[in-house]
Motif scaffolding. Structure first.
Motif, PDB file in Angstrom:
ATOM      1  N   LEU A 184      41.141  38.674  41.349  1.00 13.20           N
ATOM      2  CA  LEU A 184      40.443  39.963  41.409  1.00 13.20           C
ATOM      3  C   LEU A 184      39.708  40.154  42.731  1.00 13.20           C
ATOM      4  CD1 LEU A 184      38.978  40.214  37.791  1.00 13.20           C
ATOM      5  CD2 LEU A 184      40.666  41.757  38.803  1.00 13.20           C
ATOM      6  N   SER A 185      39.204  39.058  43.282  1.00 17.01           N
ATOM      7  CA  SER A 185      38.440  39.144  44.525  1.00 17.01           C
ATOM      8  C   SER A 185      39.286  38.904  45.779  1.00 17.01           C
ATOM      9  CB  SER A 185      37.301  38.114  44.503  1.00 17.01           C
ATOM     10  OG  SER A 185      37.818  36.792  44.536  1.00 17.01           O
ATOM     11  N   GLY A 186      40.425  38.209  45.594  1.00 18.12           N
ATOM     12  CA  GLY A 186      41.264  37.887  46.749  1.00 18.12           C
ATOM     13  C   GLY A 186      40.744  36.704  47.552  1.00 18.12           C
ATOM     14  N   GLU A 187      39.860  35.931  46.985  1.00 16.77           N
ATOM     15  CA  GLU A 187      39.322  34.750  47.667  1.00 16.77           C
ATOM     16  C   GLU A 187      40.182  33.529  47.342  1.00 16.77           C
ATOM     17  OE1 GLU A 187      35.227  34.032  46.962  1.00 16.77           O
ATOM     18  OE2 GLU A 187      34.625  36.101  47.335  1.00 16.77           O
ATOM     19  N   GLY A 188      40.779  32.946  48.370  1.00 14.39           N
ATOM     20  CA  GLY A 188      41.614  31.757  48.188  1.00 14.39           C
ATOM     21  C   GLY A 188      43.029  32.059  47.773  1.00 14.39           C
ATOM     22  N   GLN A 214      45.563  42.172  41.130  1.00 13.41           N
ATOM     23  CA  GLN A 214      44.876  42.599  39.915  1.00 13.41           C
ATOM     24  C   GLN A 214      45.757  42.457  38.677  1.00 13.41           C
ATOM     25  OE1 GLN A 214      43.571  46.612  40.950  1.00 13.41           O
ATOM     26  NE2 GLN A 214      41.513  45.845  41.395  1.00 13.41           N
ATOM     27  N   GLU A 215      47.041  42.708  38.830  1.00 20.74           N
ATOM     28  CA  GLU A 215      47.949  42.608  37.681  1.00 20.74           C
ATOM     29  C   GLU A 215      47.969  41.174  37.142  1.00 20.74           C
ATOM     30  OE1 GLU A 215      52.664  43.430  36.509  1.00 20.74           O
ATOM     31  OE2 GLU A 215      51.873  44.098  38.446  1.00 20.74           O
ATOM     32  N   LYS A 216      48.045  40.218  38.046  1.00 24.28           N
ATOM     33  CA  LYS A 216      48.055  38.807  37.646  1.00 24.28           C
ATOM     34  C   LYS A 216      46.713  38.424  37.025  1.00 24.28           C
ATOM     35  CE  LYS A 216      50.013  34.501  39.309  1.00 24.28           C
ATOM     36  NZ  LYS A 216      50.782  33.889  40.423  1.00 24.28           N
ATOM     37  N   ALA A 217      45.643  38.950  37.594  1.00 18.62           N
ATOM     38  CA  ALA A 217      44.306  38.665  37.081  1.00 18.62           C
ATOM     39  C   ALA A 217      44.146  39.167  35.648  1.00 18.62           C
ATOM     40  CB  ALA A 217      43.251  39.310  37.974  1.00 18.62           C
ATOM     41  N   ILE A 218      44.589  40.388  35.405  1.00 24.55           N
ATOM     42  CA  ILE A 218      44.478  40.965  34.059  1.00 24.55           C
ATOM     43  C   ILE A 218      45.296  40.153  33.066  1.00 24.55           C
ATOM     44  CG2 ILE A 218      44.951  42.988  32.626  1.00 24.55           C
ATOM     45  CD1 ILE A 218      42.547  43.269  34.539  1.00 24.55           C
ATOM     46  N   GLY A 277      36.372  43.090  29.632  1.00 28.71           N
ATOM     47  CA  GLY A 277      35.601  44.275  29.242  1.00 28.71           C
ATOM     48  C   GLY A 277      35.096  45.027  30.460  1.00 28.71           C
ATOM     49  N   SER A 278      34.620  44.285  31.458  1.00 26.69           N
ATOM     50  CA  SER A 278      34.108  44.946  32.670  1.00 26.69           C
ATOM     51  C   SER A 278      35.233  45.632  33.440  1.00 26.69           C
ATOM     52  CB  SER A 278      33.389  43.935  33.565  1.00 26.69           C
ATOM     53  OG  SER A 278      34.293  43.068  34.217  1.00 26.69           O
ATOM     54  N   CYS A 279      36.448  45.080  33.334  1.00 29.59           N
ATOM     55  CA  CYS A 279      37.603  45.719  33.986  1.00 29.59           C
ATOM     56  C   CYS A 279      37.902  47.069  33.332  1.00 29.59           C
ATOM     57  CB  CYS A 279      38.835  44.811  33.910  1.00 29.59           C
ATOM     58  SG  CYS A 279      38.758  43.368  34.997  1.00 29.59           S
ATOM     59  N   TYR A 280      37.883  47.093  32.006  1.00 33.77           N
ATOM     60  CA  TYR A 280      38.107  48.357  31.298  1.00 33.77           C
ATOM     61  C   TYR A 280      36.927  49.311  31.498  1.00 33.77           C
ATOM     62  CZ  TYR A 280      42.397  46.938  28.949  1.00 33.77           C
ATOM     63  OH  TYR A 280      43.694  46.565  28.698  1.00 33.77           O
ATOM     64  N   ASP A 281      35.758  48.760  31.666  1.00 31.75           N
ATOM     65  CA  ASP A 281      34.549  49.551  31.884  1.00 31.75           C
ATOM     66  C   ASP A 281      34.641  50.313  33.211  1.00 31.75           C
ATOM     67  OD1 ASP A 281      31.976  50.536  31.906  1.00 31.75           O
ATOM     68  OD2 ASP A 281      30.986  48.598  31.785  1.00 31.75           O
ATOM     69  N   SER A 282      35.146  49.627  34.244  1.00 32.67           N
ATOM     70  CA  SER A 282      35.179  50.220  35.587  1.00 32.67           C
ATOM     71  C   SER A 282      36.554  50.726  36.014  1.00 32.67           C
ATOM     72  CB  SER A 282      34.704  49.177  36.609  1.00 32.67           C
ATOM     73  OG  SER A 282      35.596  48.073  36.639  1.00 32.67           O
ATOM     74  N   GLY A 283      37.596  50.353  35.249  1.00 32.10           N
ATOM     75  CA  GLY A 283      38.949  50.729  35.642  1.00 32.10           C
ATOM     76  C   GLY A 283      39.523  49.808  36.710  1.00 32.10           C
ATOM     77  N   GLY A 329      41.907  47.311  37.816  1.00 30.19           N
ATOM     78  CA  GLY A 329      43.189  46.699  37.452  1.00 30.19           C
ATOM     79  C   GLY A 329      43.810  47.240  36.183  1.00 30.19           C
ATOM     80  N   VAL A 330      43.072  48.095  35.473  1.00 31.80           N
ATOM     81  CA  VAL A 330      43.561  48.695  34.226  1.00 31.80           C
ATOM     82  C   VAL A 330      43.067  50.140  34.162  1.00 31.80           C
ATOM     83  CG1 VAL A 330      43.675  46.576  32.855  1.00 31.80           C
ATOM     84  CG2 VAL A 330      41.526  47.847  32.998  1.00 31.80           C
ATOM     85  N   LYS A 331      43.638  50.915  33.245  1.00 28.39           N
ATOM     86  CA  LYS A 331      43.152  52.277  33.035  1.00 28.39           C
ATOM     87  C   LYS A 331      41.782  52.205  32.360  1.00 28.39           C
ATOM     88  CE  LYS A 331      44.400  56.699  30.926  1.00 28.39           C
ATOM     89  NZ  LYS A 331      45.395  57.423  30.095  1.00 28.39           N
ATOM     90  N   LYS A 332      40.826  52.943  32.891  1.00 27.28           N
ATOM     91  CA  LYS A 332      39.461  52.927  32.350  1.00 27.28           C
ATOM     92  C   LYS A 332      39.473  53.292  30.870  1.00 27.28           C
ATOM     93  CE  LYS A 332      34.874  54.964  33.255  1.00 27.28           C
ATOM     94  NZ  LYS A 332      34.121  53.748  33.601  1.00 27.28           N
TER      95      LYS A 332
END
Length: 228
Positions: A146-150, A155-159, A178-184, A186-189
């Motif tokens: 999600l952050s791209g660190e390392g 985002q798809e793989k993260a989800i 939950g926070s991903c769905y909260d903010s949209g 990598g997924v539809k809000k």
């Protein structure tokens, strides 16, 4: 409640007898009772030797190592803070099967705690844990995608990783998805889905989810009651 207290006292006595005979499982169980103060007064001086007696047991040793790791890294329970020693116990715990240890060890490299900060090394650790079916490691690896660190941002793989960890009941993954769905992210809000995931994480005692779920509850209450 008196009956419960009697049962705990009886269990403590049985654990003590077994621990005196050198049974590692009893040492760990009794040590944790002394740490938590359940059935016995909190007694750090008694807990530490019990864990030390169990560290080399092939089946239960990882639990003793996990406790000692935490105590040394934080400098609690009567032990002087020694991050390197704590890290050594943590590595041993992971090698012997401590599932949560994958996340803790990865975070040491994420934060530079006792080691040089190294996002790529953290990713390697999370990847190893993920391959072993560890939900907490999946959560840790997802955070990096999600952050791209390392690793490259994905985002798809993260989800996908978070969803797999959620299926295993990982409370941090529940909160993070939950926070991903909260903010949209990598997924539809989807606020309703976010609230449900926060609730499930909160039920497992995850503090951030409890706070977030409460905040949503207050918002919904104010809307439905007509409070501005």
């Amino acid at each position: 409640m008196k009956g419960v207290a009697k049962d705990i006292s009886k269990a403590v006595a049985l654990f003590q007898k077994a621990a005196d005979l050198g049974l590692a499982e009893a040492c760990v169980e009794l040590g944790e009772l002394y740490v938590k103060g359940k059935g016995v007064p909190i007694d750090e001086e008694k807990a530490i030797p019990l864990f030390l007696k169990a560290v080399n047991d092939p089946k239960i040793g990882w639990q003793a190592q996990r406790n000692l790791s935490e105590f040394y890294m934080l400098g609690t329970h009567g032990l002087q803070r020694d991050v390197k020693k704590g890290l050594s116990y943590l590595r041993k715990a992971v090698e012997k099967g401590d599932a949560e240890g994958w996340l803790r060890l990865g975070r040491c490299y994420d934060l530079g705690l006792g080691v040089e900060q190294d996002a790529k090394k953290a990713v390697e650790i999370y990847q190893s844990g993920t391959e072993g079916g560890c939900g907490t490691a999946m959560y840790g690896l997802a955070e990096h995608y999600l952050s791209g660190e390392g690793v490259p941002l994905d985002q798809e793989k993260a989800i996908s990783l978070l969803q797999n960890a959620v299926e295993m009941g990982d409370r941090e993954a529940l909160w993070r998805l939950g926070s991903c769905y909260d903010s949209g992210e990598g997924v539809k809000k989807d606020v309703e889905k976010a609230v449900e995931l926060y609730r499930r994480s909160a039920e497992r005692g995850y503090a951030q989810a409890i706070t977030r779920h409460f905040a949503f509850g207050e918002s919904f209450r104010r809307i439905h009651s007509g409070i501005a």
